[in-house]
Design a protein around this motif. Sequence first.
Motif, PDB file in Angstrom:
ATOM      1  N   VAL A  87      14.363   6.531  50.263  1.00 58.86           N
ATOM      2  CA  VAL A  87      15.627   6.440  49.536  1.00 58.86           C
ATOM      3  C   VAL A  87      15.663   7.568  48.526  1.00 58.86           C
ATOM      4  O   VAL A  87      14.845   7.615  47.613  1.00 58.86           O
ATOM      5  CB  VAL A  87      15.769   5.070  48.823  1.00 58.86           C
ATOM      6  CG1 VAL A  87      17.075   5.007  48.047  1.00 58.86           C
ATOM      7  CG2 VAL A  87      15.658   3.923  49.827  1.00 58.86           C
ATOM      8  N   LEU A  88      16.622   8.487  48.704  1.00 54.56           N
ATOM      9  CA  LEU A  88      16.767   9.608  47.784  1.00 54.56           C
ATOM     10  C   LEU A  88      17.766   9.246  46.694  1.00 54.56           C
ATOM     11  O   LEU A  88      18.855   8.741  46.988  1.00 54.56           O
ATOM     12  CB  LEU A  88      17.263  10.849  48.523  1.00 54.56           C
ATOM     13  CG  LEU A  88      16.226  11.573  49.382  1.00 54.56           C
ATOM     14  CD1 LEU A  88      16.042  10.875  50.703  1.00 54.56           C
ATOM     15  CD2 LEU A  88      16.643  12.999  49.571  1.00 54.56           C
ATOM     16  N   ALA A  89      17.382   9.502  45.461  1.00 56.67           N
ATOM     17  CA  ALA A  89      18.254   9.212  44.323  1.00 56.67           C
ATOM     18  C   ALA A  89      17.814  10.053  43.132  1.00 56.67           C
ATOM     19  O   ALA A  89      16.694  10.557  43.088  1.00 56.67           O
ATOM     20  CB  ALA A  89      18.191   7.727  43.963  1.00 56.67           C
ATOM     21  N   HIS A  90      18.705  10.177  42.183  1.00 57.34           N
ATOM     22  CA  HIS A  90      18.378  10.794  40.902  1.00 57.34           C
ATOM     23  C   HIS A  90      17.571   9.760  40.108  1.00 57.34           C
ATOM     24  O   HIS A  90      17.833   8.558  40.207  1.00 57.34           O
ATOM     25  CB  HIS A  90      19.688  11.140  40.170  1.00 57.34           C
ATOM     26  CG  HIS A  90      19.497  11.902  38.912  1.00 57.34           C
ATOM     27  ND1 HIS A  90      19.066  11.311  37.752  1.00 57.34           N
ATOM     28  CD2 HIS A  90      19.702  13.213  38.618  1.00 57.34           C
ATOM     29  CE1 HIS A  90      19.009  12.223  36.799  1.00 57.34           C
ATOM     30  NE2 HIS A  90      19.387  13.384  37.306  1.00 57.34           N
ATOM     31  N   PRO A  91      16.591  10.172  39.306  1.00 55.02           N
ATOM     32  CA  PRO A  91      15.787   9.206  38.544  1.00 55.02           C
ATOM     33  C   PRO A  91      16.617   8.249  37.686  1.00 55.02           C
ATOM     34  O   PRO A  91      16.263   7.071  37.537  1.00 55.02           O
ATOM     35  CB  PRO A  91      14.882  10.087  37.670  1.00 55.02           C
ATOM     36  CG  PRO A  91      14.847  11.408  38.354  1.00 55.02           C
ATOM     37  CD  PRO A  91      16.144  11.558  39.085  1.00 55.02           C
ATOM     38  N   GLU A  92      17.736   8.718  37.143  1.00 52.09           N
ATOM     39  CA  GLU A  92      18.536   7.857  36.272  1.00 52.09           C
ATOM     40  C   GLU A  92      19.349   6.816  37.035  1.00 52.09           C
ATOM     41  O   GLU A  92      19.961   5.942  36.428  1.00 52.09           O
ATOM     42  CB  GLU A  92      19.436   8.712  35.371  1.00 52.09           C
ATOM     43  CG  GLU A  92      18.631   9.428  34.308  1.00 52.09           C
ATOM     44  CD  GLU A  92      19.490  10.061  33.230  1.00 52.09           C
ATOM     45  OE1 GLU A  92      20.591   9.553  32.948  1.00 52.09           O
ATOM     46  OE2 GLU A  92      19.047  11.068  32.674  1.00 52.09           O
TER      47      GLU A  92
END
Length: 191
Positions: A87-92
């Motif tokens: 799952v790719l996401a921005h840390p925030e």
Amino acid sequence: MEVAICTLVENTAQGRGILAEHGLSLLVESGEGIVLFDTGQGMVLDSNAAAMEIGLERVERIVLSHGHFDHTGGLRQVLDRIGPREVLAHPEALVPKYSVHEGNVREIGMPESRQILEQKGASFCLNEAPAEVVPGITATGRIPRVTDFEQVSSRFRTGPEDNLIQDMLWDDQALIVETGEGPVVVLGCAH
């Protein structure tokens, strides 16, 4: 490169057996791979995919546009159905998120904790920079705001509930999909 983008979840519904909910989920398919972009709230994703005869098991990677419930709420359900996935996401995207309106505070972040999602098979790839999802499909990472009119609503907040600060929604990202006609930008909310 031939590309197909199928809307699995959105606010409107057309077609036999297709249901609507507040949120978004798109299946992006290219000759190089299949990506699920967002998962809606989780109430209609499975039934819509079944009604459209789309096997979600073919999804190679999942990308989250940002950490609001209407784009991430179906993640647990998808993992239960198709098994472990990156799952790719921005840390925030994983931090607590709230909406404050007329003094009322409402939680609007991811409904499941990172720990629960990892137990269900999520392998988080957290990145602020652009990242290739599959060949020909790139997650933008953090999108800089470069003009004065790009304002984030003051109702979006983050932090501990007793000390909320403005959420600048730095986690908001898009997909860039390479096609034979040129690049196509696929947006979540574009906050």
